[in-house]
Write an enzyme that holds these catalytic residues in place. Structure first.
Site, PDB file in Angstrom:
ATOM      1  N   GLU A  42       0.867  -1.185   0.000  1.00  0.00           N
ATOM      2  CA  GLU A  42       0.000   0.000   0.000  1.00  0.00           C
ATOM      3  C   GLU A  42       0.907   1.239   0.000  1.00  0.00           C
ATOM      4  O   GLU A  42       1.902   1.286   0.716  1.00  0.00           O
ATOM      5  CB  GLU A  42      -0.875  -0.006   1.269  1.00  0.00           C
ATOM      6  N   LYS A 114      -9.892   1.205  -2.359  1.00  0.00           N
ATOM      7  CA  LYS A 114     -10.062   0.750  -0.971  1.00  0.00           C
ATOM      8  C   LYS A 114     -11.499   0.970  -0.504  1.00  0.00           C
ATOM      9  O   LYS A 114     -12.032   2.091  -0.598  1.00  0.00           O
ATOM     10  CB  LYS A 114      -9.066   1.501  -0.076  1.00  0.00           C
ATOM     11  N   CYS A 154      -5.339  -3.145   2.842  1.00  0.00           N
ATOM     12  CA  CYS A 154      -5.099  -2.939   4.263  1.00  0.00           C
ATOM     13  C   CYS A 154      -6.330  -3.132   5.145  1.00  0.00           C
ATOM     14  O   CYS A 154      -6.715  -4.255   5.421  1.00  0.00           O
ATOM     15  CB  CYS A 154      -4.441  -1.578   4.473  1.00  0.00           C
TER      16      CYS A 154
HETATM   17  O1  LIG Z   1      -6.992  -1.920  10.585  1.00  0.00           O
HETATM   18  C1  LIG Z   1      -5.932  -1.570  11.093  1.00  0.00           C
HETATM   19  O2  LIG Z   1      -5.630  -1.786  12.252  1.00  0.00           O
HETATM   20  C2  LIG Z   1      -4.891  -0.883  10.280  1.00  0.00           C
HETATM   21  C3  LIG Z   1      -5.393  -0.490   8.953  1.00  0.00           C
HETATM   22  C4  LIG Z   1      -4.471   0.373   8.211  1.00  0.00           C
HETATM   23  O3  LIG Z   1      -3.370   0.603   8.617  1.00  0.00           O
HETATM   24  C5  LIG Z   1      -4.889   0.931   6.927  1.00  0.00           C
HETATM   25  O4  LIG Z   1      -5.976   0.616   6.443  1.00  0.00           O
HETATM   26  O5  LIG Z   1      -4.115   1.694   6.355  1.00  0.00           O
END
Ligand SMILES: O=C(O)CCC(=O)C(=O)O
Length: 281
Positions: A42, A114, A154
């Site tokens: 990402e 996303k 993510c």
């Molecule tokens: O869900 C999480 O704890 C981290 C998610 C995250 O870092 C993101 O989506 O960029």
């Protein structure tokens, strides 16, 4: 089908041109080692900082994106599939956190924006991705030369329904470019990769940027990119430094696992069911 997958846990710098050429050289190295699928993290083209993301946004639809042009050239040159991590995408006045999948002909085969934006409020630490990004509007599963791949970015990993949907649509592998941070990474990043793999009896590949301990970042990266098999087994992983994690995927074990333990048949559809509201992208 059996092939090598490479997860490029790259160190991201503030200078986009450097990130693009660095990613290009990691892809080259991975391809030279025989990888047929290369995954980037990402936000690999610029720091994951809400203060500067907008300055680095690229227009993918207008075909004027230097990051995606590089991925397209690399995929075609090495004749590989690339899950291109994510970059900030500008479109219609909005900003998205977007992953492109490129085939060995260099064409974009799929684009995932996303779906679940990361808003978190912990004591002393808060983060609001939704102040900067707009939400994607659909799941992304794509037929590639290296199997049927579902994409999540993510925070998308936290929502089991998305992965279940991919499984129902025939995914062999789910790729999660991600950038978990220090507050949730240690406890949850690997746990969720293994959970999504076990729940759905498929492979999960998660690719993070490397941690840069020297940078005055407002977001310290956890790292630990991994490939997980359908029994929740860690096939390949790493720590938080820059590394290219290479693992072997053998899809024949999916059938074996699913026959050994026929979870799909054992599910109680008479009691609960996932309702799919998406249009089937
Ligand atoms: O869900 C999480 O704890 C981290 C998610 C995250 O870092 C993101 O989506 O960029």
């Amino acid at each position: 089908m059996q092939f090598k997958i490479a997860l490029c846990q790259m160190l991201v710098s503030p200078i986009k041109e450097n990130n693009i050429s660095h990613a290009r050289s990691l892809i080259r190295g991975a391809a030279e080692k025989g990888s047929k699928l290369v995954v980037l993290p990402e936000m690999w083209c610029c720091p994951y900082s809400m203060k500067t993301l907008r300055d680095h946004a690229e227009d993918i639809e207008a075909k004027s994106s230097p990051s995606i042009s590089m991925l397209s050239e690399a995929a075609a040159y090495h004749k590989i599939t690339i899950v291109g991590g994510s970059i900030p995408e500008k479109s219609g006045g909005k900003l998205f956190n977007t992953c492109c999948v490129l085939g060995p002909d260099g064409e974009i085969k799929a684009k995932h924006r996303k779906l679940h934006l990361f808003d978190m409020d912990l004591p002393g630490e808060s983060f609001r991705e939704s102040d900067t990004f707009a939400y994607g509007d659909g799941p992304t599963i794509v037929d590639t030369e290296v199997g049927k791949i579902g994409i999540g970015i993510c925070h998308d990993i936290r929502f089991p329904e998305l992965s279940i949907l991919y499984r129902l649509r025939g995914a062999h592998l789910i790729c999660f470019p991600g950038a978990f941070n220090m507050s949730t990474g240690e406890l949850l990043w690997e746990l969720m990769q293994r959970s999504r793999a076990v729940d759905n009896q498929l492979f999960v590949a998660a690719c993070s940027p490397a941690r840069d301990p020297d940078v005055n970042s407002d977001y310290m990266i956890w790292g630990h990119s991994s490939l997980v098999g359908p029994f929740g087994e860690i096939i390949a992983t790493t720590g938080h430094e820059e590394d290219v994690v290479i693992g072997e995927i053998d899809y024949s074990i999916l059938q074996t696992r699913r026959e050994n333990l026929p979870l799909e048949k054992q599910k109680r559809g008479d009691i609960y069911q996932l309702i799919d509201h998406s249009s089937g992208k």
